[in-house]
Enzyme design. Sequence first.
Site, PDB file in Angstrom:
ATOM      1  N   LYS A   1       2.024  -3.384   6.060  1.00  0.00           N
ATOM      2  CA  LYS A   1       1.714  -2.883   4.845  1.00  0.00           C
ATOM      3  C   LYS A   1       3.743  -2.631   4.746  1.00  0.00           C
ATOM      4  O   LYS A   1       3.990  -3.201   3.775  1.00  0.00           O
ATOM      5  CB  LYS A   1       0.735  -2.221   4.294  1.00  0.00           C
ATOM      6  CG  LYS A   1      -0.165  -2.015   4.191  1.00  0.00           C
ATOM      7  CD  LYS A   1      -0.169  -3.189   3.363  1.00  0.00           C
ATOM      8  CE  LYS A   1      -2.419  -4.100   3.160  1.00  0.00           C
ATOM      9  NZ  LYS A   1      -2.291  -4.832   1.952  1.00  0.00           N
TER      10      LYS A   1
ATOM     11  N   TYR B   1      -2.564  -1.352  10.586  1.00  0.00           N
ATOM     12  CA  TYR B   1      -2.180  -1.313   8.861  1.00  0.00           C
ATOM     13  C   TYR B   1      -0.460  -0.599   8.715  1.00  0.00           C
ATOM     14  O   TYR B   1      -0.521  -1.748   7.463  1.00  0.00           O
ATOM     15  CB  TYR B   1      -3.474  -0.162   8.444  1.00  0.00           C
ATOM     16  CG  TYR B   1      -4.105  -0.655   6.986  1.00  0.00           C
ATOM     17  CD1 TYR B   1      -4.208  -1.492   6.678  1.00  0.00           C
ATOM     18  CD2 TYR B   1      -2.705   0.333   5.887  1.00  0.00           C
ATOM     19  CE1 TYR B   1      -4.540  -2.393   5.037  1.00  0.00           C
ATOM     20  CE2 TYR B   1      -3.105   0.182   4.843  1.00  0.00           C
ATOM     21  CZ  TYR B   1      -4.046  -0.837   3.965  1.00  0.00           C
ATOM     22  OH  TYR B   1      -4.318  -0.989   2.903  1.00  0.00           O
TER      23      TYR B   1
ATOM     24  N   SER C   1       0.441  -1.296  -0.371  1.00  0.00           N
ATOM     25  CA  SER C   1       0.193   0.662  -0.439  1.00  0.00           C
ATOM     26  C   SER C   1       0.850   1.466  -0.177  1.00  0.00           C
ATOM     27  O   SER C   1       1.683   0.760   0.163  1.00  0.00           O
ATOM     28  CB  SER C   1      -0.931  -0.287   1.535  1.00  0.00           C
ATOM     29  OG  SER C   1      -1.838   1.544   1.551  1.00  0.00           O
TER      30      SER C   1
ATOM     31  N   THR D   1     -13.212   1.928  -3.059  1.00  0.00           N
ATOM     32  CA  THR D   1     -13.370   1.163  -2.838  1.00  0.00           C
ATOM     33  C   THR D   1     -14.375   1.303  -1.731  1.00  0.00           C
ATOM     34  O   THR D   1     -14.218   1.758  -1.282  1.00  0.00           O
ATOM     35  CB  THR D   1     -12.504  -0.529  -3.090  1.00  0.00           C
ATOM     36  OG1 THR D   1     -12.073   0.264  -2.020  1.00  0.00           O
ATOM     37  CG2 THR D   1     -11.338  -0.416  -3.932  1.00  0.00           C
TER      38      THR D   1
HETATM   39  N1  LIG Z   1      -8.888  -0.035  -1.596  1.00  0.00           N
HETATM   40  C1  LIG Z   1      -7.498   0.748  -0.964  1.00  0.00           C
HETATM   41  O1  LIG Z   1      -7.642   2.085  -1.461  1.00  0.00           O
HETATM   42  C2  LIG Z   1      -6.476   0.188  -1.104  1.00  0.00           C
HETATM   43  C3  LIG Z   1      -5.435   1.055  -1.310  1.00  0.00           C
HETATM   44  C4  LIG Z   1      -3.998  -0.060  -0.508  1.00  0.00           C
HETATM   45  C5  LIG Z   1      -4.015  -1.113  -0.152  1.00  0.00           C
HETATM   46  N2  LIG Z   1      -5.238  -1.539  -0.785  1.00  0.00           N
HETATM   47  C6  LIG Z   1      -5.300  -3.516  -0.630  1.00  0.00           C
HETATM   48  O2  LIG Z   1      -5.586  -3.633  -0.915  1.00  0.00           O
HETATM   49  C7  LIG Z   1      -6.026  -4.960  -0.517  1.00  0.00           C
HETATM   50  C8  LIG Z   1      -7.458  -5.170  -1.395  1.00  0.00           C
HETATM   51  O3  LIG Z   1      -8.641  -4.385  -0.689  1.00  0.00           O
HETATM   52  P1  LIG Z   1      -9.419  -3.722  -1.402  1.00  0.00           P
HETATM   53  O4  LIG Z   1      -9.838  -2.552  -1.545  1.00  0.00           O
HETATM   54  O5  LIG Z   1     -10.214  -4.959  -2.766  1.00  0.00           O
HETATM   55  O6  LIG Z   1     -11.362  -4.283   0.174  1.00  0.00           O
HETATM   56  P2  LIG Z   1     -11.796  -5.128   0.089  1.00  0.00           P
HETATM   57  O7  LIG Z   1     -12.246  -4.959   1.359  1.00  0.00           O
HETATM   58  O8  LIG Z   1     -12.785  -5.985  -0.979  1.00  0.00           O
HETATM   59  O9  LIG Z   1     -10.712  -6.795  -0.089  1.00  0.00           O
HETATM   60  C9  LIG Z   1     -10.438  -7.490   0.462  1.00  0.00           C
HETATM   61  C10 LIG Z   1     -10.329  -8.634   0.174  1.00  0.00           C
HETATM   62  O10 LIG Z   1      -9.865  -9.881   1.323  1.00  0.00           O
HETATM   63  C11 LIG Z   1     -10.283 -10.729   1.943  1.00  0.00           C
HETATM   64  N3  LIG Z   1     -10.126 -11.862   3.651  1.00  0.00           N
HETATM   65  C12 LIG Z   1     -10.125  -9.876   4.509  1.00  0.00           C
HETATM   66  N4  LIG Z   1     -10.131 -11.340   5.460  1.00  0.00           N
HETATM   67  C13 LIG Z   1      -9.702 -12.416   5.329  1.00  0.00           C
HETATM   68  C14 LIG Z   1      -8.753 -13.629   5.758  1.00  0.00           C
HETATM   69  N5  LIG Z   1      -8.662 -13.288   6.707  1.00  0.00           N
HETATM   70  N6  LIG Z   1      -8.671 -15.066   4.442  1.00  0.00           N
HETATM   71  C15 LIG Z   1      -9.063 -14.834   3.341  1.00  0.00           C
HETATM   72  N7  LIG Z   1      -8.894 -13.047   2.361  1.00  0.00           N
HETATM   73  C16 LIG Z   1      -9.443 -12.463   3.852  1.00  0.00           C
HETATM   74  C17 LIG Z   1     -11.913 -10.085   1.777  1.00  0.00           C
HETATM   75  O11 LIG Z   1     -13.399 -10.931   2.418  1.00  0.00           O
HETATM   76  C18 LIG Z   1     -11.866  -9.620   0.798  1.00  0.00           C
HETATM   77  O12 LIG Z   1     -12.252 -10.120  -0.268  1.00  0.00           O
HETATM   78  C19 LIG Z   1      -6.143  -4.743   0.548  1.00  0.00           C
HETATM   79  O13 LIG Z   1      -4.318  -5.882   1.201  1.00  0.00           O
HETATM   80  C20 LIG Z   1      -6.377  -3.721   0.534  1.00  0.00           C
HETATM   81  O14 LIG Z   1      -4.903  -3.330   1.692  1.00  0.00           O
HETATM   82  C21 LIG Z   1      -6.911  -1.726  -0.442  1.00  0.00           C
HETATM   83  O1  LIG Z   2      -3.065   4.125   1.672  1.00  0.00           O
HETATM   84  C1  LIG Z   2      -3.743   3.368   1.006  1.00  0.00           C
HETATM   85  C2  LIG Z   2      -4.585   2.429   1.771  1.00  0.00           C
HETATM   86  O2  LIG Z   2      -4.208   1.696   1.921  1.00  0.00           O
HETATM   87  C3  LIG Z   2      -5.723   2.462   3.217  1.00  0.00           C
HETATM   88  O3  LIG Z   2      -4.536   3.924   4.261  1.00  0.00           O
HETATM   89  C4  LIG Z   2      -6.875   2.261   3.338  1.00  0.00           C
HETATM   90  O4  LIG Z   2      -7.589   2.224   2.311  1.00  0.00           O
HETATM   91  C5  LIG Z   2      -7.272   2.378   4.544  1.00  0.00           C
HETATM   92  O5  LIG Z   2      -7.872   1.627   5.422  1.00  0.00           O
END
Ligand SMILES: NC(=O)c1ccc[n+]([C@@H]2O[C@H](COP(=O)([O-])OP(=O)(O)OC[C@H]3O[C@@H](n4cnc5c(N)ncnc54)[C@H](O)[C@@H]3O)[C@@H](O)[C@H]2O)c1
Ligand SMILES: OC[C@@H](O)C(O)[C@H](O)CO
Length: 309
Positions: free
Chosen positions: A218, A214, A199, A249
Amino acid sequence: MSADASAGATEDQRASLTSRVLPMMTLSEGSSPLTRPLAPIPSTSARERAEARFQVQGKAIVTGGAGALGLISAQALLEHGLSSLCIMDLPRTLETSSEEIQSLASKFPSVNITKVPLDVTSIESIKAAFEQANKTMEGIDILCCFAGIPGCQPSLTVTPDQFSKVIDVNLNGSFFCAQAAAKCMESSGKGGCILFTASMSAHYTNFPQPQAAYNASKAGVAHLTRNLAAEWAVHGIRVNSISPGYMDTILNAGDSLADVRKIWDSRCPMGRMGDPEEITGAVVLLCSQRAGRYITGTDIVIDGGTLTL
Ligand SMILES: NC(=O)c1ccc[n+]([C@@H]2O[C@H](COP(=O)([O-])OP(=O)(O)OC[C@H]3O[C@@H](n4cnc5c(N)ncnc54)[C@H](O)[C@@H]3O)[C@@H](O)[C@H]2O)c1
Ligand SMILES: OC[C@@H](O)C(O)[C@H](O)CO
């Protein structure tokens, strides 16, 4: 190792370290799929050559594959040529996303797409899920780790359980899934590719929300990327990560975040959150066997420029 640093070790300990570590970390020509010569792209049309460059071949697992970024990335990999896909996620998320997964599967009728329940905080669950995927797909070439949870608790009051849960899912879960996949990739002799989702928060202290667990999780994922890339190149396994900024999202939706989102936008040179689709180019590049072949141990930041400020 300097003379000082090795002073405490006996001759036997040093010899044992050398004999154990050197063969694991030393590449000789042709000893790994990554050191073999690159086959030329057959001389066809410019368009076909361009497509071949970004082809993603083989069998992939996407953890957190029923979530927003996981599912859209899975679709991109399918569009670039995947032959088999295993979507892994918590049983309840596989259930709530079953229509979206069904709709994706209907666009790729010739591809074998399966759903496997996985809890990345349970070693037994990881073992069972990866054994099942390896058996059903007859191998694993690509692992994309998207499973993750947010965590916004002030550090003075966060409980041990809250803090540990975020580290368990985001960092430990990523590592143990990678280990399970790498064992299959190593034993097949074909190597493979692992993509972690770090992230922007791996490199930056978010504002205004407090999220130390968090961000630490990361940062751990980003450094895991470099360590595993160095350790597993000898097995032909590339390891990279992506670092998305704020993406549009469900994680970042909701009225309660309206004011916070304005602050995020004001700190982003592009002045907006990212569209989930905007991570897929990096995912395809890092997973493609040709375009991504010499890329390992790297992290691609996709954040509209936020980290530049
Ligand atoms: N959305 C953002 O802004 C953003 C930014 C940076 C990084 N991320 C990272 O991207 C990844 C996906 O995020 P997203 O926005 O698609 O969120 P999301 O909540 O839609 O997807 C996360 C998925 O992980 C699954 N999950 C959670 N705990 C779990 C477990 N114990 N075992 C198996 N699966 C599990 C959830 O069921 C979900 O489907 C995450 O790692 C998040 O930290 C997201
Ligand atoms: O930094 C971008 C993401 O990882 C963000 O911190 C997250 O969506 C916060 O929950």
